[in-house]
Design an enzyme around this catalytic site. Structure first.
Site, mmCIF file in Angstrom:
data_model
loop_
_atom_site.group_PDB
_atom_site.id
_atom_site.type_symbol
_atom_site.label_atom_id
_atom_site.label_comp_id
_atom_site.label_asym_id
_atom_site.label_seq_id
_atom_site.Cartn_x
_atom_site.Cartn_y
_atom_site.Cartn_z
ATOM 1 N N GLY A 19 0.814 -1.211 0.000
ATOM 2 C CA GLY A 19 0.000 0.000 0.000
ATOM 3 C C GLY A 19 0.840 1.251 0.000
ATOM 4 N N ARG A 20 0.165 2.362 0.009
ATOM 5 C CA ARG A 20 0.819 3.663 0.037
ATOM 6 C C ARG A 20 0.054 4.562 0.981
ATOM 7 N NH1 ARG A 20 4.182 6.442 -3.767
ATOM 8 N NH2 ARG A 20 4.175 8.683 -3.393
ATOM 9 N N GLY A 21 0.726 5.117 1.959
ATOM 10 C CA GLY A 21 0.096 6.004 2.922
ATOM 11 C C GLY A 21 0.414 7.447 2.623
ATOM 12 N N ALA A 22 0.034 8.328 3.550
ATOM 13 C CA ALA A 22 0.245 9.753 3.349
ATOM 14 C C ALA A 22 1.722 10.102 3.280
ATOM 15 C CB ALA A 22 -0.421 10.539 4.483
ATOM 16 N N GLY A 24 4.342 7.674 2.502
ATOM 17 C CA GLY A 24 5.213 6.854 1.672
ATOM 18 C C GLY A 24 4.638 5.489 1.364
ATOM 19 N N VAL A 26 4.222 1.380 1.776
ATOM 20 C CA VAL A 26 4.179 0.387 2.844
ATOM 21 C C VAL A 26 4.516 -0.976 2.261
ATOM 22 C CG1 VAL A 26 2.779 -0.670 4.651
ATOM 23 C CG2 VAL A 26 2.450 1.743 4.074
ATOM 24 N N LYS A 41 7.127 1.005 6.592
ATOM 25 C CA LYS A 41 6.721 2.184 5.828
ATOM 26 C C LYS A 41 7.965 2.973 5.452
ATOM 27 C CE LYS A 41 4.465 5.712 7.666
ATOM 28 N NZ LYS A 41 3.343 6.540 8.178
ATOM 29 N N ASP A 138 -4.931 13.346 10.266
ATOM 30 C CA ASP A 138 -5.311 12.864 8.933
ATOM 31 C C ASP A 138 -6.244 11.660 9.063
ATOM 32 O OD1 ASP A 138 -5.239 13.128 6.133
ATOM 33 O OD2 ASP A 138 -3.700 11.595 5.938
#
Length: 437
Positions: A19-22, A24, A26, A41, A138
């Site tokens: 995945g991709r978070g706020a 960077g 993951v 992350k 967030d």
């Protein structure tokens, strides 16, 4: 460029991107020292205003210190922070899960009871974070993870700020996802605990309605302006969650419940109990006009005063029945109201007002249906009705129950609301009459 199979900090073997978070990308990884699966992350360049490696590392270290303070069953646990070749990595609990965003994409809007259940879980974690002096900043559907057994966990405290630690964002940068920001943050104010409360409300609104309360817009500046003005669309699918949801989404920060109170109210809805619990504190009256044309829960005054028209009896006039003088040898009874209603103007703005109507079962037994009627002032029109079914004959208006709020226990209450548009600026609120249906 980090690749699959790479060993980070001599310990964490990257296996695959998940995945991709706020902040960077993951990765699912293997902790070769402890023999467990973890999430790693990777902070990417450009996620802080200054891309210098030193600032990125400092930011990640601060994030790790903040997030590692929080130990809660509904928050993703941070284990460690590592740095390699100038790139910081956060090591976190790995959860077989998917973001709430994906769940909504697959299944569509969720029932109010399920949303209340998930909301109570996330609120419990955020309440614990607030108690430790931690803001999330967030709270969005993308940062709510739904595990395989259906539990919710809040993730990505990458935009967190612990009380007493300086922000690293600087430069007037607005931190957070625009569609889920609180109005005060979108307006350039410093976020606080009420900002997280509003963002949680926006997240739950999205789960119920299928879109954020301020909509979506490719023009982020236009969206921020809309958020700052409080141009929200009244919820239509929130059912028994309406009162709580609209409290979380109050425009003025001081009118919102704190996160612990939000947790209690959401848990009550999830369990089928009254949302405003005994002993629950009353929300303070605002000091100025709210920009947000929304209905609110019982007991809240808006714009310094609430105008109300009350009185409502089953088949009776708009006055309480008065007993006739007793006649010797005869018993005298006074007709008791079956239900009562209260029509309140909770907010005004040029050309319109926000109306909330409370319906109370005045019987000692449960009420299985109700209808509230009143005469609208000339030139008044109703828009965005929530929590009721509308019928109108000229200026005479009738609102009846929906399936979920038809039955009221003895002394129980429910509310419905709408936006009233008018050409004359308002006036004295009408008197509503309540009857059993």
């Amino acid at each position: 460029m980090t690749r699959e199979g790479e060993l980070v900090a001599g310990r964490y073997r990257l296996e695959r991107k998940v995945g991709r978070g706020a902040m960077g990308v993951v990765w699912q990884a293997r902790d070769e020292r402890l023999g467990r699966t973890v999430a790693v992350k990777q902070l990417l360049p450009g996620t802080v205003p200054d891309d210098a490696p030193f600032r990125s590392i400092v930011r990640a270290m601060r994030e790790a210190r903040v997030a590692a303070k929080l130990k809660h069953p509904h928050a993703v646990t941070v284990y460690d922070v590592a740095e390699q070749d100038g790139t910081p990595f956060l090591i976190m609990e790995f959860l077989p899960s998917r973001p709430l965003t994906d769940l909504l994409a697959d299944e569509g809007p969720l029932p109010a009871g399920r949303v209340a259940e998930l909301g109570a879980q996330i609120a419990s974690a955020l309440a614990a974070a607030h108690a430790d002096g931690i803001l999330h900043r967030d709270v969005t559907p993308n940062n709510v993870l739904i595990t395989e057994d259906g539990r919710a966990k809040i993730a990505d405290f990458g935009l967190s700020h612990a009380a007493g630690e300086g922000t690293m964002t600087g430069g007037g940068l607005v931190v957070g996802t625009p569609a889920f920001l609180s109005p005060e943050v979108a307006d350039g104010e410093e976020p606080g605990y009420p900002s997280d409360v509003f963002s949680l409300g926006s997240t739950l609104y999205t789960a119920l309605e299928g879109a954020p309360p301020f909509g979506t817009d490719g023009n982020q500046i236009a969206l921020l302006k809309r958020v700052a003005r409080g141009e929200i669309t009244a919820p239509r699918n929130s059912g028994p969650l309406t009162d709580v949801l609209l409290r979380l989404l109050r425009h003025t920060p001081g009118e919102r419940p704190d996160m612990a109170e939000a947790e209690r109210m959401l848990a009550a809805v999830a369990e089928g109990r009254p949302a405003v619990l005994a002993g629950t504190k009353r929300l303070p009256a605002p000091t100025g006009r709210s920009k947000l044309p929304l209905a609110i829960g019982a007991g809240v005054a808006v714009a310094g005063a609430v105008l109300a028209g009350i009185l409502l009896f089953d088949g009776g006039p708009a006055e309480k029945p008065v007993a006739a003088p007793p006649v010797p040898g005869q018993s005298t009874t006074v007709e008791r109201p079956v239900c009562e209603a209260r029509y309140e103007v909770t907010n005004r703005w040029p050309g319109g007002s926000e109306i909330r109507v409370s319906v109370r079962n005045a019987k000692d037994t449960r009420l299985t249906g109700w209808e509230v009627s009143w005469t609208m002032p000339p030139g008044t029109r109703i828009a965005n009705l929530w929590n009721g079914s509308l019928a109108q004959d000229g200026d005479r208006v009738r609102v009846s129950e929906l399936d979920w709020n038809a039955v009221l226990p003895a002394g129980g209450t429910t509310t419905f609301g709408f936006i009233a548009t008018t050409d004359d600026g308002g006036g004295t609120p009408p008197v509503a009459e309540c009857r059993s249906s």
